[in-house]
Design an enzyme around this catalytic site. Sequence first.
Site, PDB file in Angstrom:
ATOM      1  N   ARG A  23      76.211  -7.805  25.426  1.00 44.81           N
ATOM      2  CA  ARG A  23      76.072  -6.362  25.203  1.00 44.81           C
ATOM      3  C   ARG A  23      77.120  -5.580  25.994  1.00 44.81           C
ATOM      4  NH1 ARG A  23      70.191  -6.051  26.351  1.00 44.81           N
ATOM      5  NH2 ARG A  23      69.193  -7.261  24.713  1.00 44.81           N
ATOM      6  N   ARG A  27      75.014   0.912  24.938  1.00 46.72           N
ATOM      7  CA  ARG A  27      74.536   2.233  25.337  1.00 46.72           C
ATOM      8  C   ARG A  27      74.932   2.661  26.743  1.00 46.72           C
ATOM      9  NH1 ARG A  27      68.283   1.763  23.975  1.00 46.72           N
ATOM     10  NH2 ARG A  27      68.745  -0.435  24.318  1.00 46.72           N
ATOM     11  N   ARG A  36      77.239   6.796  18.675  1.00 43.73           N
ATOM     12  CA  ARG A  36      75.841   6.668  18.221  1.00 43.73           C
ATOM     13  C   ARG A  36      75.224   8.031  17.934  1.00 43.73           C
ATOM     14  NH1 ARG A  36      72.273   5.161  16.525  1.00 43.73           N
ATOM     15  NH2 ARG A  36      70.696   4.099  17.751  1.00 43.73           N
ATOM     16  N   ASP A  72      74.604  -7.133  14.851  1.00 38.24           N
ATOM     17  CA  ASP A  72      73.224  -7.332  15.300  1.00 38.24           C
ATOM     18  C   ASP A  72      72.744  -8.636  14.689  1.00 38.24           C
ATOM     19  OD1 ASP A  72      70.822  -5.738  16.652  1.00 38.24           O
ATOM     20  OD2 ASP A  72      70.023  -6.785  14.894  1.00 38.24           O
ATOM     21  N   TYR A 150      61.275 -12.532  14.193  1.00 36.17           N
ATOM     22  CA  TYR A 150      61.376 -11.141  13.714  1.00 36.17           C
ATOM     23  C   TYR A 150      60.835 -11.021  12.297  1.00 36.17           C
ATOM     24  CZ  TYR A 150      64.139  -8.860  17.406  1.00 36.17           C
ATOM     25  OH  TYR A 150      64.552  -8.278  18.568  1.00 36.17           O
TER      26      TYR A 150
END
Length: 345
Positions: A23, A27, A36, A72, A150
């Site tokens: 990552r 963010r 974003r 992703d 998931y």
Amino acid sequence: MQSRFLRACKRLPVDATPVWLMRQAGRYMEEYRALRAQHPILELIKQPELAAEVTMQPIRAYNLDAAIIFADILPPLEGMGLNLEFMKGEGPVIHNPIRSSADVEALRLPDPTESLWFTLEAIKQVRKQLDPRGIPLIGFSGAPFTLASYAIEGGSSKNYLHTKGLMMGDAPTWHLLMEKLSEVVGSYLLAQAKAGAQALQFFDSWVGALSPADYREYILPHSRHAIDIARQGNVPIIHFGTNTSGMLNLIQEAGGDVIGVDWHINLDTAWDSLKPETAVQGNLDPVTLLAPWPEIEKRTREILDRVKGRPGHIFNLGHGILPGTPVDNVRRLIDFVHEYTSIQH
């Protein structure tokens, strides 16, 4: 001369330990937050120019030894027929989760050049920017078990009740699901290598929820199948999972040139449990990067001292950089690893 990162993947001598961070685009970076604010996450992933831009943000900001394509793990599920949405405050949600053998039978096996063309195109665009810098690009995919979790749970989970329920209660359906996922994952990784990814990471982020016995019976053959397909790309493969200290040897058995190690085990202990020809990646606790610099330096030095200059170490966190991580700490960490290990090497 190959890059430090690719040399370390092959356990060749390097002038300093290579560093990249899971990552590393995300963010915690102001540049990413600005993008974003204008684009939903799936739009960033599915517009190759935007995905390429996000991939390059940390490369411009820090002295990293590898880039990882911005994507992703979940979009491969869309091509199989699952309805994916990233919901504010909830994260990823699958609106039609798998709950029956009929659901598994209905899953498609798409061609990644059609269903995931956007990531493959982003890889090609990023390579044009990275090659002049001499920095290699990592492609990646979620592993079959993590994707299955998931798909079955419909989102994140603490106890994996539906996933383990299917695994323990209907083995034929479970294995059919995993066979389909291993084909999709393997084909996707291979397509990334063909598009220009110079290494591949196989993320089995949730596999630590299983016992070693369940991993061996229900997961290992399918992970191995996916990795065997990806091997045709002739690039190094990193196999990473979290909470896997009790099954690192099984993860190695499933395949991978480099084994990613989280922070729940000392790096030298983990390495000693693996075959001698293995490279390792890890393993600073990501929370460390929110600590004062002297503490970050101390903990990083401890990891590097455990390695003692042994060839085949790629420095990384034990999982992804956390939101709120100070960018200056990231920069100092990367520079410290290079400086400290250039003396050792």
